[in-house]
Design a protein around this motif. Structure first.
Motif, PDB file in Angstrom:
ATOM      1  N   HIS A   1      29.710  43.443  38.267  1.00 42.34           N
ATOM      2  CA  HIS A   1      30.265  43.174  39.590  1.00 42.34           C
ATOM      3  C   HIS A   1      30.826  44.414  40.265  1.00 42.34           C
ATOM      4  CE1 HIS A   1      29.736  38.854  39.617  1.00 42.34           C
ATOM      5  NE2 HIS A   1      30.274  38.777  38.413  1.00 42.34           N
ATOM      6  N   GLY A   2      30.893  45.539  39.561  1.00 44.70           N
ATOM      7  CA  GLY A   2      31.397  46.727  40.225  1.00 44.70           C
ATOM      8  C   GLY A   2      32.126  47.647  39.278  1.00 44.70           C
ATOM      9  N   ARG A   3      33.023  48.445  39.853  1.00 47.98           N
ATOM     10  CA  ARG A   3      33.795  49.421  39.099  1.00 47.98           C
ATOM     11  C   ARG A   3      35.249  49.361  39.543  1.00 47.98           C
ATOM     12  NH1 ARG A   3      29.584  48.981  37.388  1.00 47.98           N
ATOM     13  NH2 ARG A   3      27.901  50.502  37.071  1.00 47.98           N
ATOM     14  N   ILE A   4      36.161  49.592  38.596  1.00 45.84           N
ATOM     15  CA  ILE A   4      37.548  49.852  38.945  1.00 45.84           C
ATOM     16  C   ILE A   4      37.803  51.309  38.594  1.00 45.84           C
ATOM     17  CG2 ILE A   4      38.457  49.001  36.730  1.00 45.84           C
ATOM     18  CD1 ILE A   4      40.870  47.934  38.448  1.00 45.84           C
ATOM     19  N   VAL A   5      38.350  52.051  39.537  1.00 45.30           N
ATOM     20  CA  VAL A   5      38.390  53.515  39.451  1.00 45.30           C
ATOM     21  C   VAL A   5      39.828  53.997  39.598  1.00 45.30           C
ATOM     22  CG1 VAL A   5      37.483  55.671  40.394  1.00 45.30           C
ATOM     23  CG2 VAL A   5      36.111  53.578  40.537  1.00 45.30           C
ATOM     24  N   LEU A   6      40.197  54.960  38.762  1.00 40.31           N
ATOM     25  CA  LEU A   6      41.493  55.626  38.864  1.00 40.31           C
ATOM     26  C   LEU A   6      41.261  57.103  39.181  1.00 40.31           C
ATOM     27  CD1 LEU A   6      44.591  55.993  38.416  1.00 40.31           C
ATOM     28  CD2 LEU A   6      44.056  56.359  35.986  1.00 40.31           C
ATOM     29  N   ILE A   7      41.947  57.594  40.209  1.00 41.03           N
ATOM     30  CA  ILE A   7      41.977  59.027  40.513  1.00 41.03           C
ATOM     31  C   ILE A   7      43.432  59.455  40.445  1.00 41.03           C
ATOM     32  CG2 ILE A   7      41.427  60.830  42.191  1.00 41.03           C
ATOM     33  CD1 ILE A   7      39.292  59.062  43.361  1.00 41.03           C
TER      34      ILE A   7
ATOM     35  N   VAL B   1      49.394  38.199  39.561  1.00 39.27           N
ATOM     36  CA  VAL B   1      48.529  38.338  40.741  1.00 39.27           C
ATOM     37  C   VAL B   1      47.534  37.187  40.812  1.00 39.27           C
ATOM     38  CG1 VAL B   1      46.661  39.714  41.747  1.00 39.27           C
ATOM     39  CG2 VAL B   1      48.753  40.836  40.972  1.00 39.27           C
ATOM     40  N   VAL B   2      46.906  36.898  39.675  1.00 42.34           N
ATOM     41  CA  VAL B   2      45.909  35.827  39.644  1.00 42.34           C
ATOM     42  C   VAL B   2      46.554  34.473  39.906  1.00 42.34           C
ATOM     43  CG1 VAL B   2      44.222  34.642  38.201  1.00 42.34           C
ATOM     44  CG2 VAL B   2      44.388  37.128  38.117  1.00 42.34           C
ATOM     45  N   LEU B   3      47.705  34.215  39.259  1.00 40.21           N
ATOM     46  CA  LEU B   3      48.380  32.924  39.426  1.00 40.21           C
ATOM     47  C   LEU B   3      48.848  32.719  40.860  1.00 40.21           C
ATOM     48  CD1 LEU B   3      50.484  32.718  36.138  1.00 40.21           C
ATOM     49  CD2 LEU B   3      48.332  31.559  36.679  1.00 40.21           C
ATOM     50  N   ALA B   4      49.154  33.821  41.544  1.00 42.28           N
ATOM     51  CA  ALA B   4      49.588  33.717  42.935  1.00 42.28           C
ATOM     52  C   ALA B   4      48.416  33.638  43.904  1.00 42.28           C
ATOM     53  CB  ALA B   4      50.467  34.921  43.287  1.00 42.28           C
ATOM     54  N   GLY B   5      47.186  33.640  43.368  1.00 43.52           N
ATOM     55  CA  GLY B   5      46.005  33.544  44.222  1.00 43.52           C
ATOM     56  C   GLY B   5      45.611  34.847  44.874  1.00 43.52           C
ATOM     57  N   GLY B   6      46.144  35.975  44.365  1.00 44.77           N
ATOM     58  CA  GLY B   6      45.834  37.267  44.960  1.00 44.77           C
ATOM     59  C   GLY B   6      44.402  37.686  44.717  1.00 44.77           C
ATOM     60  N   GLY B   7      43.936  38.591  45.543  1.00 45.12           N
ATOM     61  CA  GLY B   7      42.572  39.089  45.427  1.00 45.12           C
ATOM     62  C   GLY B   7      42.539  40.524  44.924  1.00 45.12           C
ATOM     63  N   LEU B   8      41.440  41.212  45.200  1.00 46.56           N
ATOM     64  CA  LEU B   8      41.279  42.579  44.725  1.00 46.56           C
ATOM     65  C   LEU B   8      42.316  43.508  45.339  1.00 46.56           C
ATOM     66  CD1 LEU B   8      37.381  42.905  44.819  1.00 46.56           C
ATOM     67  CD2 LEU B   8      38.848  42.443  42.842  1.00 46.56           C
TER      68      LEU B   8
ATOM     69  N   GLY C   1      45.758  56.919  42.432  1.00 38.23           N
ATOM     70  CA  GLY C   1      45.111  55.988  43.345  1.00 38.23           C
ATOM     71  C   GLY C   1      44.084  55.139  42.622  1.00 38.23           C
ATOM     72  N   VAL C   2      43.994  53.877  43.016  1.00 41.53           N
ATOM     73  CA  VAL C   2      43.102  52.929  42.348  1.00 41.53           C
ATOM     74  C   VAL C   2      42.249  52.244  43.398  1.00 41.53           C
ATOM     75  CG1 VAL C   2      42.970  50.874  40.889  1.00 41.53           C
ATOM     76  CG2 VAL C   2      44.777  52.548  40.497  1.00 41.53           C
ATOM     77  N   MET C   3      40.985  52.003  43.054  1.00 44.63           N
ATOM     78  CA  MET C   3      40.111  51.241  43.944  1.00 44.63           C
ATOM     79  C   MET C   3      39.139  50.402  43.136  1.00 44.63           C
ATOM     80  SD  MET C   3      37.743  54.345  45.377  1.00 44.63           S
ATOM     81  CE  MET C   3      37.129  55.598  44.259  1.00 44.63           C
ATOM     82  N   VAL C   4      38.658  49.368  43.764  1.00 42.69           N
ATOM     83  CA  VAL C   4      37.593  48.535  43.208  1.00 42.69           C
ATOM     84  C   VAL C   4      36.389  48.714  44.110  1.00 42.69           C
ATOM     85  CG1 VAL C   4      36.854  46.213  42.589  1.00 42.69           C
ATOM     86  CG2 VAL C   4      39.240  46.878  42.262  1.00 42.69           C
ATOM     87  N   THR C   5      35.239  48.991  43.510  1.00 43.43           N
ATOM     88  CA  THR C   5      34.019  49.224  44.278  1.00 43.43           C
ATOM     89  C   THR C   5      32.915  48.288  43.802  1.00 43.43           C
ATOM     90  OG1 THR C   5      32.892  50.846  42.856  1.00 43.43           O
ATOM     91  CG2 THR C   5      34.661  51.657  44.269  1.00 43.43           C
ATOM     92  N   THR C   6      31.860  48.214  44.581  1.00 43.56           N
ATOM     93  CA  THR C   6      30.639  47.559  44.141  1.00 43.56           C
ATOM     94  C   THR C   6      29.963  48.468  43.110  1.00 43.56           C
ATOM     95  OG1 THR C   6      29.351  48.609  45.886  1.00 43.56           O
ATOM     96  CG2 THR C   6      30.353  46.472  46.399  1.00 43.56           C
ATOM     97  N   PRO C   7      28.949  47.987  42.405  1.00 50.06           N
ATOM     98  CA  PRO C   7      28.286  48.848  41.415  1.00 50.06           C
ATOM     99  C   PRO C   7      27.727  50.136  42.000  1.00 50.06           C
ATOM    100  CG  PRO C   7      27.691  46.581  41.030  1.00 50.06           C
ATOM    101  CD  PRO C   7      28.443  46.607  42.335  1.00 50.06           C
ATOM    102  N   ASP C   8      27.356  50.144  43.274  1.00 53.42           N
ATOM    103  CA  ASP C   8      26.826  51.369  43.870  1.00 53.42           C
ATOM    104  C   ASP C   8      27.865  52.133  44.670  1.00 53.42           C
ATOM    105  OD1 ASP C   8      26.980  49.502  45.844  1.00 53.42           O
ATOM    106  OD2 ASP C   8      24.891  49.636  46.478  1.00 53.42           O
ATOM    107  N   GLY C   9      29.137  51.721  44.602  1.00 58.47           N
ATOM    108  CA  GLY C   9      30.194  52.568  45.120  1.00 58.47           C
ATOM    109  C   GLY C   9      30.824  52.200  46.447  1.00 58.47           C
TER     110      GLY C   9
END
Length: 553
Positions: free
Chosen positions: A241-247, A155-162, A176-184
């Protein structure tokens, strides 16, 4: 929690009981500790076993060292539990015929599983199978982590983002997975159903903010029964920089989920750091050009439209300008380590994210204390004004106060139809934000068209002149803090607002009609014949509006 700790959790006592080498084994006490993790194995054949016991061990014994005093087993159980033993498996019949009741009670009290092994079980079979299972589990976890690492590196080598990161993870994590800011605030997500996104246990329904403060971090999430949510911080140096979350969907979180998220968090930190560096350069250039556009220095309109298009902005349409100004800090707290970027950068980032969801071709730029948005507006007949949409966006940016965010005042301009009208709209929005704060305090949202006479009052540069006008017009009613005077001033204001309708004013103020008549007479003796003099009434209404303008009196 470090990855090594996550990997080393082994298997639970309950899972070990399902292995063939422990077939026929019974739990005779300490059932409350069946979720204890087994990471090591040991055999007790000496009386002084305690110095050799390590946490998370399964200890096998025939009871030989304590054959002469089996009652010491109760004390032993408590000592073993204090050292973090996973379970004690005893083979009876040869040296100890039965486990004393006090030993069973002690095991129940401390939650240490006591396992009674069948007569025909061999210790070496138990040791071999359990060790093999533990190693296989760790190998499977490492293999899974390696696969995740390979995917994330690609993903990184291909220039992908979050978004690319979150798109890859649901298939690997069954959730389900998400990336959030530190405050959600959600930056990217994948695999989350609409039902989950509307679950108040996880998200604020009004703003959509993930409630990071309600969910546990890392391996600590496994302490809860049937845990389905885990978050891992996205850290780069001392910056959070934030949180990565798994539900998860229909299963509980397990240790390998945490390890995978830790790998993903490291990759997300790399992506965010890269994007921030790029955005800083692009943002500086875009911010400078937008400042020129707001000041009317962007050249002829056709050139401004073309240049904005190269930046991804569309200014050749009906537009509205929004100005959001941060309020002053209410305290003097010192930011803690990891408190992210400066407040104005976080503020601009929040606005950018919220605006882009509704208008990808809007212009957004953050400056030292304000964010400026130039976005499209619906000027068709019957369409709601832009203020309603802006208030919705303000609610999302503020996130119901989640995360301890700074409050801010927001001003909305009139709709304009030409690029050359943008500077005037910018001044309208700034004035609306400033007057709104003076009228309503922190967190105000004001439309320029709704300011009315307050807009004219705000244009008076001399506050002392306004103070003098208010004092001369209201006389004794200008005194602040006196309960009787405040009550009379309220009566005057409600009476004027109701166009001198005595009956309606008496109803609103819960006065008897004659009582209000008496008060009107008293007010006219103090102020003059305002019931018959329209010019005096106008002056009084303006003076009362001056009092309402916070910061001017």
């Amino acid at each position: 929690m470090h990855a090594s700790s996550t990997l080393a959790r082994g298997l639970s006592v309950a899972e070990a009981m399902e292995l063939s080498s422990l077939a026929g084994t019974r739990v005779v006490a300490g059932t409350g500790g069946m979720d204890r993790a087994i990471r090591r194995l040991n055999v007790m054949e000496v009386p002084d076993i305690l110095p050799w016991v390590k946490p998370d061990e399964l200890l096998l014994t025939t009871g030989y060292p304590l054959r002469n005093d089996p009652h010491q087993l109760a004390t032993l159980v408590r000592e073993l539990a204090a050292r973090g033993l996973a379970a004690l498996a005893v083979k009876l019949g040869r040296y100890v015929d039965e486990l004393p009741p006090e030993m069973l009670r002690a095991a129940d009290e401390v939650g240490l599983p006591l396992l009674r092994l069948p007569d025909g079980v061999a210790f070496d079979d138990v040791l071999n199978q359990l060790l093999t299972d533990i190693l296989n589990r760790q190998a499977a976890t490492l293999a899974r982590a390696e696969e995740v690492h390979r995917v994330l590196v690609n993903v990184v080598l291909a220039g992908g983002g979050l978004a690319a990161i979150t798109n890859e993870l649901p298939a690997l994590l069954d959730g389900g997975v998400m990336v959030t800011t530190p405050d959600g605030r959600v930056l990217a997500r994948s695999g989350l159903s609409e039902e989950t996104l509307a679950d108040p246990r996880y998200f604020e329904l009004t703003s959509g903010r993930f409630q990071v403060e309600r969910c546990k971090h890392g391996i600590r999430a496994l302490d809860d029964d049937n845990a389905r949510v885990v978050q891992v911080p996205v850290l780069a140096g001392n910056l959070d920089h934030g949180r990565i979350v798994l539900i998860t969907h229909e299963r509980s979180i397990d240790p390998t989920d945490v390890h995978v998220l830790e790998r993903a968090a490291a990759t997300a930190a790399l992506v965010i750091t890269r994007d921030l560096a790029v955005a800083a350069v692009e943002g500086k250039y875009q911010g400078d050009f937008l400042r020129d556009l707001l000041a009317g220095r962007a050249g002829d309109p056709e050139h401004a439209v073309r240049h904005c298009a190269t930046l991804g902005w569309d200014v050749d349409r009906p537009l509205v300008v929004v100005v959001a100004e941060m309020d002053a800090e209410s305290d003097t707290r010192v930011p803690a380590a990891g408190d992210l970027r400066p407040a104005h950068e976080r503020f601009a980032s929040a606005w950018t994210m919220v605006v882009r969801e509704r208008d990808p071709r809007a212009a957004v730029a953050g400056y030292s204390q304000e964010v400026v948005v130039v976005m499209g507006a619906d000027d068709s007949v019957g369409a709601p004004g832009p203020g309603r949409l802006v208030r919705t966006m303000v609610g999302q940016v503020s996130g119901d106060g989640g995360g301890g965010r700074r409050s801010f005042a927001t001003g909305v301009s009139r709709i304009v139809h030409k690029p050359e009208q943008i500077p005037a709209a910018y001044e309208q929005a700034r004035q609306a934000a400033r007057v709104g704060r003076q009228m309503y305090g922190v967190g105000a949202v004001a439309d320029f068209d709704d300011l009315g006479v307050y807009r004219l009052i705000s244009l008076v540069p001399d506050g002392a002149e306004l103070q003098a006008f208010m004092t001369e017009t209201l006389g004794g009613l200008a005194v602040r803090g006196d309960a009787e005077v405040d009550d009379l001033r309220t009566t005057l204001e409600v009476l004027l607002d109701n166009n001198l309708n005595v009956a309606e004013t008496a109803r609103l103020l819960h006065f008897h009609y004659n009582t209000l008549r008496y008060r009107i007479g008293k007010l006219e003796r103090m102020l003059g014949p305002f019931t018959t003099d329209p010019h005096l009434r106008l002056n009084l209404m303006v003076a009362l509006r001056v009092i309402q303008m916070r910061g001017l009196t």
